[in-house]
Design a protein around this motif. Structure first.
Motif, PDB file in Angstrom:
ATOM      1  N   THR A  26      65.541  50.357 103.501  1.00 50.22           N
ATOM      2  CA  THR A  26      65.727  49.654 102.235  1.00 50.22           C
ATOM      3  C   THR A  26      65.902  50.647 101.084  1.00 50.22           C
ATOM      4  OG1 THR A  26      63.348  49.459 101.824  1.00 50.22           O
ATOM      5  CG2 THR A  26      64.413  47.632 102.996  1.00 50.22           C
ATOM      6  N   GLY A  27      66.657  50.227 100.083  1.00 46.55           N
ATOM      7  CA  GLY A  27      66.902  51.066  98.925  1.00 46.55           C
ATOM      8  C   GLY A  27      68.379  51.080  98.573  1.00 46.55           C
ATOM      9  N   ILE A  28      68.744  51.997  97.692  1.00 45.03           N
ATOM     10  CA  ILE A  28      70.124  52.114  97.211  1.00 45.03           C
ATOM     11  C   ILE A  28      70.801  53.277  97.934  1.00 45.03           C
ATOM     12  CG2 ILE A  28      71.623  52.425  95.206  1.00 45.03           C
ATOM     13  CD1 ILE A  28      69.960  49.948  94.861  1.00 45.03           C
ATOM     14  N   TRP A  29      72.001  53.014  98.455  1.00 49.79           N
ATOM     15  CA  TRP A  29      72.766  54.003  99.218  1.00 49.79           C
ATOM     16  C   TRP A  29      74.145  54.195  98.604  1.00 49.79           C
ATOM     17  CZ3 TRP A  29      70.411  56.597 103.111  1.00 49.79           C
ATOM     18  CH2 TRP A  29      69.193  56.081 103.563  1.00 49.79           C
ATOM     19  N   ASP A  35      82.260  55.911  96.008  1.00 49.31           N
ATOM     20  CA  ASP A  35      82.817  54.968  95.041  1.00 49.31           C
ATOM     21  C   ASP A  35      82.100  53.627  95.044  1.00 49.31           C
ATOM     22  OD1 ASP A  35      83.749  53.921  97.431  1.00 49.31           O
ATOM     23  OD2 ASP A  35      85.862  53.983  96.888  1.00 49.31           O
ATOM     24  N   ALA A  36      80.939  53.570  95.727  1.00 48.81           N
ATOM     25  CA  ALA A  36      80.152  52.332  95.746  1.00 48.81           C
ATOM     26  C   ALA A  36      78.694  52.644  96.074  1.00 48.81           C
ATOM     27  CB  ALA A  36      80.710  51.355  96.765  1.00 48.81           C
ATOM     28  N   LYS A  37      77.803  51.823  95.509  1.00 50.34           N
ATOM     29  CA  LYS A  37      76.386  51.876  95.854  1.00 50.34           C
ATOM     30  C   LYS A  37      76.011  50.524  96.440  1.00 50.34           C
ATOM     31  CE  LYS A  37      74.883  55.362  92.570  1.00 50.34           C
ATOM     32  NZ  LYS A  37      73.963  55.683  91.463  1.00 50.34           N
ATOM     33  N   ILE A  38      75.249  50.590  97.528  1.00 50.39           N
ATOM     34  CA  ILE A  38      74.859  49.389  98.255  1.00 50.39           C
ATOM     35  C   ILE A  38      73.339  49.334  98.290  1.00 50.39           C
ATOM     36  CG2 ILE A  38      74.954  48.178 100.453  1.00 50.39           C
ATOM     37  CD1 ILE A  38      77.543  50.827  99.639  1.00 50.39           C
ATOM     38  N   GLN A  39      72.789  48.200  97.918  1.00 54.41           N
ATOM     39  CA  GLN A  39      71.345  48.002  97.997  1.00 54.41           C
ATOM     40  C   GLN A  39      71.040  47.305  99.315  1.00 54.41           C
ATOM     41  OE1 GLN A  39      69.630  45.360  95.104  1.00 54.41           O
ATOM     42  NE2 GLN A  39      67.559  46.011  95.592  1.00 54.41           N
ATOM     43  N   GLY A  49      72.773  44.029 102.932  1.00 52.19           N
ATOM     44  CA  GLY A  49      73.092  44.952 101.853  1.00 52.19           C
ATOM     45  C   GLY A  49      74.177  44.378 100.963  1.00 52.19           C
ATOM     46  N   LYS A  50      74.035  44.627  99.660  1.00 54.42           N
ATOM     47  CA  LYS A  50      75.024  44.117  98.706  1.00 54.42           C
ATOM     48  C   LYS A  50      75.515  45.238  97.802  1.00 54.42           C
ATOM     49  CE  LYS A  50      71.642  42.619  95.255  1.00 54.42           C
ATOM     50  NZ  LYS A  50      71.173  41.521  94.438  1.00 54.42           N
ATOM     51  N   LEU A  51      76.741  45.100  97.329  1.00 55.28           N
ATOM     52  CA  LEU A  51      77.329  46.060  96.403  1.00 55.28           C
ATOM     53  C   LEU A  51      76.662  45.901  95.036  1.00 55.28           C
ATOM     54  CD1 LEU A  51      81.120  45.643  97.232  1.00 55.28           C
ATOM     55  CD2 LEU A  51      79.738  47.689  97.597  1.00 55.28           C
ATOM     56  N   VAL A  52      76.060  46.977  94.544  1.00 55.37           N
ATOM     57  CA  VAL A  52      75.415  46.911  93.236  1.00 55.37           C
ATOM     58  C   VAL A  52      76.125  47.774  92.203  1.00 55.37           C
ATOM     59  CG1 VAL A  52      73.150  46.221  94.099  1.00 55.37           C
ATOM     60  CG2 VAL A  52      73.710  48.662  93.895  1.00 55.37           C
ATOM     61  N   TRP A  53      77.038  48.623  92.648  1.00 57.48           N
ATOM     62  CA  TRP A  53      77.853  49.429  91.739  1.00 57.48           C
ATOM     63  C   TRP A  53      79.134  49.812  92.467  1.00 57.48           C
ATOM     64  CZ3 TRP A  53      79.772  54.394  92.397  1.00 57.48           C
ATOM     65  CH2 TRP A  53      80.410  54.953  91.284  1.00 57.48           C
ATOM     66  N   ILE A  54      80.258  49.730  91.758  1.00 57.23           N
ATOM     67  CA  ILE A  54      81.524  50.209  92.308  1.00 57.23           C
ATOM     68  C   ILE A  54      82.282  50.950  91.215  1.00 57.23           C
ATOM     69  CG2 ILE A  54      81.826  48.509  94.161  1.00 57.23           C
ATOM     70  CD1 ILE A  54      83.629  46.903  92.306  1.00 57.23           C
ATOM     71  N   SER A 142      70.597  57.130  97.299  1.00 53.80           N
ATOM     72  CA  SER A 142      70.877  57.331  95.880  1.00 53.80           C
ATOM     73  C   SER A 142      69.583  57.368  95.108  1.00 53.80           C
ATOM     74  CB  SER A 142      71.762  56.194  95.364  1.00 53.80           C
ATOM     75  OG  SER A 142      72.061  56.369  94.012  1.00 53.80           O
ATOM     76  N   ASN A 143      69.569  58.148  94.040  1.00 49.82           N
ATOM     77  CA  ASN A 143      68.361  58.226  93.188  1.00 49.82           C
ATOM     78  C   ASN A 143      68.343  57.090  92.198  1.00 49.82           C
ATOM     79  OD1 ASN A 143      67.641  60.564  94.477  1.00 49.82           O
ATOM     80  ND2 ASN A 143      68.698  61.869  93.011  1.00 49.82           N
TER      81      ASN A 143
END
Length: 143
Positions: A26-29, A35-39, A49-54, A142-143
């Protein structure tokens, strides 16, 4: 006597090593292309997991959020990419997350998938049919 002591230590070593915990994933990857962060989160007894940043979150006009335009289901092509669930159904078993699905919004394809955690990297294998016929991508925490 020393040999018996060493033998006992060797036998107990596997039980002393920390076991992989199911929630460790679990966490942000950050995806391999960066080009994307997935939680990744627990959803009942499985993981998703869902896209939280692109990167490039908006269309060329700079105002319209990017949509799931490659989806094979025309009814879903209007949904936004942010917060889109792209991983689902992963079950933890013997140090791996298996029997899941991964959706690639860049192609509109869904693949069977499994994940393996190695420190701060997550190896995700997407495949059709058998795992041998697939591709592995590596995500970083990801931090």
């Amino acid at each position: 006597m020393k040999n018996i002591l060493w033998l006992m230590m060797l036998m107990l070593l596997p039980t002393a090593l920390p076991a992989q915990h199911a929630d460790a994933v679990t966490g942000i990857w950050l995806n391999e292309e960066k080009d994307a962060k997935i939680q990744i989160f627990r959803s009942g007894d499985t993981y998703a997991g869902k896209l939280v940043w692109i990167a490039n979150a908006y269309e060329a006009d700079g105002k319209t959020p990017r949509k799931d335009s490659k989806n094979p289901d025309a009814a879903l092509r209007n949904r936004g990419l942010l917060n889109l669930v792209i991983l689902n159904g992963f079950e933890f078993d013997d140090g791996e997350w298996e029997d899941g699905k991964i959706y690639d919004p860049k192609s509109g394809k869904t693949y069977s998938s499994k994940m393996k955690l190695k420190g701060n990297t997550l190896e995700i294998r997407g495949y059709v049919g058998v795992s041998l016929l697939g591709r592995t991508t590596v995500w970083t925490r990801s931090n």
